[in-house]
Design an enzyme around this catalytic site. Structure first.
Site, PDB file in Angstrom:
ATOM      1  CG  ASP A  18      -2.192  38.075 -27.664  1.00 24.33           C
ATOM      2  OD1 ASP A  18      -3.416  37.959 -27.751  1.00 24.33           O
ATOM      3  OD2 ASP A  18      -1.629  38.761 -26.771  1.00 24.33           O
ATOM      4  CG  ASP A  20      -5.871  42.866 -26.046  1.00 26.51           C
ATOM      5  OD1 ASP A  20      -5.982  44.001 -26.537  1.00 26.51           O
ATOM      6  OD2 ASP A  20      -6.826  42.066 -25.956  1.00 26.51           O
ATOM      7  CG  ASP A 183       0.560  39.262 -23.519  1.00 25.77           C
ATOM      8  OD1 ASP A 183      -0.116  39.171 -24.560  1.00 25.77           O
ATOM      9  OD2 ASP A 183       0.049  39.491 -22.399  1.00 25.77           O
TER      10      ASP A 183
HETATM   11 MG   LIG Z   1      -2.186  39.313 -24.855  1.00 25.05          MG
END
Ligand SMILES: [Mg+2]
Ligand SMILES: [Zn+2]
Length: 253
Positions: A18, A20, A183
């Site tokens: 991922d 961000d 996350d």
């Molecule tokens: Mg993220």
């Protein structure tokens, strides 16, 4: 020759990250607005549940109307927070013969420009994200990765414009082994499509942790892959080394 190619294919692995708050240590859209139009931070909060490509498209219309140029946007991309240890992770993965992909609800322009600014484009084999492009007069447009007219079958945590589980399923047809790093709660669908020899690498301190540890811990049972937690890029390198050092590791639940 064909046999050689087949053998190579059997040994390849992919680390899918991922963007961000995983690859970079900030949320790219929030960071962009803080840099270029701080007053628009309230717009992000007010429309948090909007498909992310639509929200970004709307924000870039506002930036364009306010006179923010393409160069201003690219300069802001260069200031995304980046832990240099991530570069060591890229080197480790390439050294072991693996590929790296970015699977992200940001957009292709942010990701491409960011890797170019880090002289790291050569590390990345694929980017699965919302396709973005510049209009001739310098406005950034952001389209959905997945068209709403052909919805994905995901019943989980994905927005309409991107299903990370769908992306992982595609990668699994091309790679022998997958490590998926994220996350957010929206990374769970990708993790749920991994198999027992793959690995889910979740970042502590973000919404994936609150989802799987606090709110819906029973959903960890949907994972076939071992789940390992990491806090920063140095931790992540340790986790990736551990996974690559063994054919399979015990399921941590
Ligand atoms: Mg993220
Ligand atoms: Zn999904």
């Amino acid at each position: 020759m064909a046999q050689q190619q087949q053998q190579q294919q059997q040994h390849t692995f992919l680390v899918a990250l991922d963007f961000d708050n995983t690859l970079i240590d900030c949320d790219s859209t929030s960071h962009m607005m803080e840099q270029l139009a701080p007053a628009e931070s309230a717009t992000i909060e007010a429309h948090w549940n909007m498909p992310w490509n639509e929200l970004n498209d709307m924000l870039f219309a506002k930036l364009y109307a306010a006179g923010v140029s393409k160069d201003d946007v690219i300069r802001a991309v260069r200031t995304f927070a980046f832990n240099p240890d991530m570069r060591q992770l890229f080197a480790l993965v390439k050294e072991r013969g693996g590929d790296i992909a970015i699977v992200s609800d940001a957009n292709t322009v942010f990701i491409t420009e960011f890797f170019a600014s880090q002289n790291a484009t050569h590390f990345i084999s694929d980017t699965a994200s919302n396709p973005a492009s510049w209009t001739t007069d310098g406005r950034l447009r952001v389209a959905p990765r997945t068209n709403a007219a052909t919805p994905h079958a995901c019943t989980g945590t994905c927005p309409v414009n991107l299903c990370k589980g769908f992306e992982v399923a595609q990668y699994k047809t091309r790679y022998d082994r997958l490590l998926f790093v994220g996350d957010g709660e929206r990374d769970f669908c990708g993790m749920s499509k991994l198999g027992p020899r793959d690995a889910a690498l979740g970042r502590l301190g973000y919404s994936l942790e609150s989802f799987l540890v606090v709110r819906e811990p029973q959903r960890v049972g949907e994972l076939q892959a071992p789940l390992l937690w990491w806090r920063d890029a140095a931790d992540l390198i340790t986790c990736v080394s551990q996974v690559l050092g063994s054919d399979s590791i015990p399921l941590i639940k």
